[in-house]
Design a protein around this motif. Structure first.
Motif, short mmCIF file in Angstrom:
data_model
loop_
_atom_site.label_atom_id
_atom_site.label_comp_id
_atom_site.label_asym_id
_atom_site.label_seq_id
_atom_site.Cartn_x
_atom_site.Cartn_y
_atom_site.Cartn_z
N THR A 105 -9.59 -5.58 10.71
CA THR A 105 -9.49 -5.59 9.25
C THR A 105 -8.14 -6.17 8.83
O THR A 105 -7.10 -5.77 9.33
CB THR A 105 -9.64 -4.17 8.67
N ARG A 106 -8.20 -7.11 7.90
CA ARG A 106 -7.01 -7.72 7.32
C ARG A 106 -7.06 -7.40 5.84
O ARG A 106 -8.04 -7.72 5.16
CB ARG A 106 -7.02 -9.22 7.54
N SER A 107 -6.02 -6.75 5.32
CA SER A 107 -5.99 -6.36 3.91
C SER A 107 -4.73 -6.87 3.23
O SER A 107 -3.67 -6.93 3.84
CB SER A 107 -6.03 -4.83 3.77
N VAL A 108 -4.87 -7.23 1.97
CA VAL A 108 -3.74 -7.64 1.14
C VAL A 108 -3.67 -6.67 -0.03
O VAL A 108 -4.66 -6.48 -0.75
CB VAL A 108 -3.91 -9.09 0.62
N PHE A 109 -2.51 -6.04 -0.20
CA PHE A 109 -2.30 -5.06 -1.25
C PHE A 109 -1.30 -5.59 -2.26
O PHE A 109 -0.30 -6.21 -1.88
CB PHE A 109 -1.73 -3.75 -0.67
N ARG A 110 -1.54 -5.32 -3.54
CA ARG A 110 -0.56 -5.64 -4.57
C ARG A 110 0.71 -4.86 -4.29
O ARG A 110 0.66 -3.66 -4.03
CB ARG A 110 -1.08 -5.23 -5.95
N GLY A 111 1.85 -5.52 -4.37
CA GLY A 111 3.12 -4.84 -4.14
C GLY A 111 3.52 -3.93 -5.27
O GLY A 111 4.31 -3.00 -5.09
N ASP A 112 2.95 -4.13 -6.46
CA ASP A 112 3.32 -3.33 -7.62
C ASP A 112 2.34 -2.19 -7.92
O ASP A 112 2.48 -1.51 -8.92
CB ASP A 112 3.43 -4.23 -8.86
N ALA A 113 1.36 -2.00 -7.03
CA ALA A 113 0.33 -1.03 -7.39
C ALA A 113 -0.09 -0.11 -6.24
O ALA A 113 -1.02 0.66 -6.39
CB ALA A 113 -0.91 -1.76 -7.89
N ASP A 114 0.59 -0.17 -5.13
CA ASP A 114 0.15 0.65 -4.01
C ASP A 114 1.34 1.03 -3.15
O ASP A 114 2.41 0.41 -3.23
CB ASP A 114 -0.87 -0.11 -3.16
N CYS A 115 1.16 2.03 -2.34
CA CYS A 115 2.18 2.44 -1.38
C CYS A 115 1.49 3.04 -0.17
O CYS A 115 0.31 3.36 -0.22
CB CYS A 115 3.17 3.43 -1.99
N PHE A 116 2.23 3.17 0.91
CA PHE A 116 1.69 3.76 2.13
C PHE A 116 2.47 5.02 2.45
O PHE A 116 3.68 5.07 2.27
CB PHE A 116 1.81 2.78 3.31
N VAL A 117 1.77 6.02 2.94
CA VAL A 117 2.40 7.25 3.40
C VAL A 117 2.09 7.37 4.87
O VAL A 117 0.94 7.22 5.30
CB VAL A 117 1.86 8.48 2.64
N THR A 118 3.10 7.63 5.69
CA THR A 118 2.93 7.74 7.11
C THR A 118 3.45 9.09 7.58
O THR A 118 4.53 9.51 7.18
CB THR A 118 3.72 6.63 7.85
N GLU A 119 2.66 9.77 8.39
CA GLU A 119 3.08 11.04 8.97
C GLU A 119 3.19 10.87 10.47
O GLU A 119 2.28 10.33 11.11
CB GLU A 119 2.06 12.14 8.66
N LEU A 120 4.30 11.29 11.02
CA LEU A 120 4.51 11.22 12.46
C LEU A 120 4.55 12.64 13.02
O LEU A 120 5.22 13.50 12.48
CB LEU A 120 5.81 10.51 12.77
N ALA A 121 3.81 12.85 14.09
CA ALA A 121 3.82 14.15 14.77
C ALA A 121 4.55 13.96 16.11
O ALA A 121 4.23 13.05 16.85
CB ALA A 121 2.40 14.65 15.01
N ILE A 122 5.53 14.79 16.35
CA ILE A 122 6.31 14.68 17.59
C ILE A 122 5.96 15.89 18.46
O ILE A 122 6.33 17.02 18.13
CB ILE A 122 7.81 14.63 17.27
N PRO A 123 5.22 15.64 19.54
CA PRO A 123 4.83 16.76 20.40
C PRO A 123 6.01 17.33 21.17
O PRO A 123 6.97 16.62 21.47
CB PRO A 123 3.80 16.13 21.36
N GLU A 124 5.93 18.61 21.48
CA GLU A 124 6.97 19.23 22.30
C GLU A 124 6.79 18.78 23.74
O GLU A 124 5.67 18.61 24.19
CB GLU A 124 6.86 20.76 22.21
#
Length: 124
Positions: free
Chosen positions: A104-123
């Protein structure tokens, strides 16, 4: 090549214009081998749900995100000027066997969207 297919392989190419509050925010283009999606017109909801229902459930994906300047025809579809700032994502989804199932290749408007990323760090 990203999907590991030969030159004669048949694929489904799907394009979706995503909207929020009636405003276009992204164009998503997905390519899937017809081996996994023999009838692209059968999709009624999400691509991943359709693949899951056909027993081709992706279990992981790798996605690259980069800045881009939006060019035509995407700029016209998104309602922005040519050269406007945007985000480009390229995602490859994989089956449990490790085989690529969708690109999948997607193009997002820079003025209308954002990305949220969650990182899990295992012990350790």
């Amino acid at each position: 090549m990203t999907l590991g297919l030969s030159g004669g392989s048949r694929v489904a190419r799907l394009t979706r214009l995503q909207r929020s509050a009636g405003r276009p925010i992204a164009i998503e283009r997905t390519c899937i081998s017809s081996e996994f999606l023999p009838d692209a017109l059968s999709i009624r909801s999400s691509i991943y749900k359709t693949l899951t229902d056909a027993n081709f459930r992706p279990v992981r994906a790798m996605q690259r995100i980069s800045a881009c300047n939006i060019e035509d025809p995407d700029a016209c579809m998104l309602g922005v000027t040519i050269g406007a700032a945007g985000l480009l994502t390229k995602r490859v989804a994989y089956l449990a066997s490790g085989r690529a199932v969708a690109f999948t290749r997607s193009v997002f408007r820079g003025d209308a969207d954002c990305f949220v990323t969650e990182l899990a760090i295992p012990e350790n």
